[in-house]
Design a protein around this motif. Sequence first.
Motif, mmCIF file in Angstrom:
data_model
loop_
_atom_site.group_PDB
_atom_site.id
_atom_site.type_symbol
_atom_site.label_atom_id
_atom_site.label_comp_id
_atom_site.label_asym_id
_atom_site.label_seq_id
_atom_site.Cartn_x
_atom_site.Cartn_y
_atom_site.Cartn_z
ATOM 1 N N ASP A 5 0.573 -1.294 -0.014
ATOM 2 C CA ASP A 5 -0.449 0.029 0.037
ATOM 3 C C ASP A 5 0.653 0.842 0.047
ATOM 4 N N GLN A 6 1.763 1.292 -0.982
ATOM 5 C CA GLN A 6 2.158 2.746 -1.300
ATOM 6 C C GLN A 6 2.858 2.928 -3.043
ATOM 7 N N PRO A 7 2.562 4.065 -3.486
ATOM 8 C CA PRO A 7 3.261 3.885 -4.633
ATOM 9 C C PRO A 7 4.802 3.192 -4.567
ATOM 10 N N ALA A 8 4.810 3.054 -6.368
ATOM 11 C CA ALA A 8 5.779 2.372 -7.162
ATOM 12 C C ALA A 8 6.691 3.336 -6.758
ATOM 13 N N ALA A 9 7.258 4.748 -6.281
ATOM 14 C CA ALA A 9 8.263 4.669 -6.285
ATOM 15 C C ALA A 9 9.135 4.154 -4.547
ATOM 16 N N ALA A 10 8.502 3.950 -3.953
ATOM 17 C CA ALA A 10 8.501 3.692 -2.564
ATOM 18 C C ALA A 10 8.467 2.282 -2.830
ATOM 19 N N LEU A 11 8.099 1.259 -3.891
ATOM 20 C CA LEU A 11 8.009 -0.104 -3.835
ATOM 21 C C LEU A 11 9.356 0.020 -4.220
ATOM 22 N N HIS A 12 9.991 0.356 -5.737
ATOM 23 C CA HIS A 12 11.247 0.400 -5.866
ATOM 24 C C HIS A 12 12.314 0.971 -5.166
ATOM 25 N N ASN A 13 12.412 1.626 -4.438
ATOM 26 C CA ASN A 13 13.018 2.122 -3.160
ATOM 27 C C ASN A 13 13.535 0.976 -2.216
ATOM 28 N N TRP A 14 11.538 0.292 -1.632
ATOM 29 C CA TRP A 14 12.100 -0.631 -0.516
ATOM 30 C C TRP A 14 13.031 -1.691 -1.297
ATOM 31 N N VAL A 40 7.705 -18.329 -0.075
ATOM 32 C CA VAL A 40 8.382 -16.480 0.375
ATOM 33 C C VAL A 40 9.039 -16.505 -0.828
ATOM 34 N N VAL A 41 8.526 -15.343 -1.773
ATOM 35 C CA VAL A 41 9.748 -14.916 -2.558
ATOM 36 C C VAL A 41 10.470 -13.694 -2.756
ATOM 37 N N THR A 42 11.581 -13.458 -2.637
ATOM 38 C CA THR A 42 12.529 -12.130 -2.609
ATOM 39 C C THR A 42 12.901 -11.673 -4.279
ATOM 40 N N PHE A 43 12.007 -10.434 -4.443
ATOM 41 C CA PHE A 43 12.689 -9.425 -5.114
ATOM 42 C C PHE A 43 13.922 -8.794 -5.428
ATOM 43 N N TYR A 44 14.516 -9.013 -6.665
ATOM 44 C CA TYR A 44 15.527 -8.461 -6.381
ATOM 45 C C TYR A 44 15.484 -7.687 -7.927
ATOM 46 N N GLY A 45 16.654 -6.646 -7.371
ATOM 47 C CA GLY A 45 16.882 -5.628 -9.692
ATOM 48 C C GLY A 45 15.680 -5.559 -9.631
ATOM 49 N N SER A 46 14.905 -4.355 -9.085
ATOM 50 C CA SER A 46 13.981 -3.165 -9.354
ATOM 51 C C SER A 46 14.345 -1.993 -10.274
ATOM 52 N N SER A 47 13.227 -1.653 -11.299
ATOM 53 C CA SER A 47 13.244 -0.451 -11.927
ATOM 54 C C SER A 47 11.976 -0.001 -11.952
ATOM 55 N N LEU A 48 11.845 1.174 -12.243
ATOM 56 C CA LEU A 48 11.038 1.747 -12.527
ATOM 57 C C LEU A 48 10.511 2.216 -14.140
ATOM 58 N N LEU A 49 9.075 1.322 -14.503
ATOM 59 C CA LEU A 49 9.093 1.805 -15.507
ATOM 60 C C LEU A 49 8.011 2.889 -15.807
ATOM 61 N N LYS A 87 0.613 3.523 -10.883
ATOM 62 C CA LYS A 87 2.607 3.311 -11.927
ATOM 63 C C LYS A 87 3.873 1.534 -11.683
ATOM 64 N N MET A 88 3.959 1.542 -12.362
ATOM 65 C CA MET A 88 4.263 0.055 -12.294
ATOM 66 C C MET A 88 5.938 0.161 -11.897
ATOM 67 N N VAL A 89 6.208 -0.963 -11.472
ATOM 68 C CA VAL A 89 7.809 -1.505 -11.281
ATOM 69 C C VAL A 89 8.262 -2.732 -11.496
ATOM 70 N N LEU A 90 9.482 -2.972 -12.350
ATOM 71 C CA LEU A 90 9.832 -4.085 -13.359
ATOM 72 C C LEU A 90 10.894 -4.792 -12.232
ATOM 73 N N VAL A 91 10.641 -5.887 -12.120
ATOM 74 C CA VAL A 91 11.507 -6.631 -10.651
ATOM 75 C C VAL A 91 12.282 -7.714 -11.510
ATOM 76 N N ARG A 92 13.804 -7.626 -12.055
ATOM 77 C CA ARG A 92 14.168 -9.048 -13.005
ATOM 78 C C ARG A 92 14.320 -10.231 -11.995
ATOM 79 N N ASN A 93 14.834 -10.347 -10.940
ATOM 80 C CA ASN A 93 14.686 -11.954 -10.362
ATOM 81 C C ASN A 93 13.982 -11.995 -9.299
ATOM 82 N N LEU A 94 14.043 -13.401 -8.716
ATOM 83 C CA LEU A 94 12.373 -13.968 -8.192
ATOM 84 C C LEU A 94 13.389 -15.037 -7.697
ATOM 85 N N GLN A 95 13.659 -15.181 -6.347
ATOM 86 C CA GLN A 95 14.245 -15.934 -5.952
ATOM 87 C C GLN A 95 13.288 -17.014 -4.351
#
Length: 151
Positions: A38-47, A65-74, A108-116
């Motif tokens: 529950d936050q804006p895309a920029a905050a998700l990306h920064n997190w 549990v899936v861990t996110f790596y390599g995000s960028s704003l889209l 707004k969107m965030v692109l996540v490149r890798n998942l663990q």
Amino acid sequence: VEAVHLIADGKAPRIPQPKEGATYEGIQKKENAEVSWDQPAAALHNWIRGHDKVPGAWATIDGQVVTFYGSSLLDASVPAGQELAIKGASRPGLVTKNGLVVFGNDGKMVLVRNLQFEDGKMIPASKYFSADETTALELTEEEKKMAEDIR
């Protein structure tokens, strides 16, 4: 000079640093790195970016549990992809050819490149739905003979 002598003599005053106003953050722990959707895309990306690589920002997908790596704003139109339900997210993510697209509460969107995954296996996010598919290794007759000779 007086301060140096007080320190050398063990008589220098010891004043504990107050916690108020301190900028030091303790070592982050995995249990504190869950993504709050529950936050804006920029905050998700920064997190996500702020927790990349250790401890890794995470969310629950399909009960694990899936861990996110390599995000960028889209900053583009919503890409085509296969929907992926993420626990706590108001809108499902999209597994696209470039990765996993997640949405902030601002649309707004965030692109996540890798998942663990919990077992340590890391995959490109774009391969989420094909992660379980494995291709069998097929040997030629010559390679089969060589494998037998090696055995």
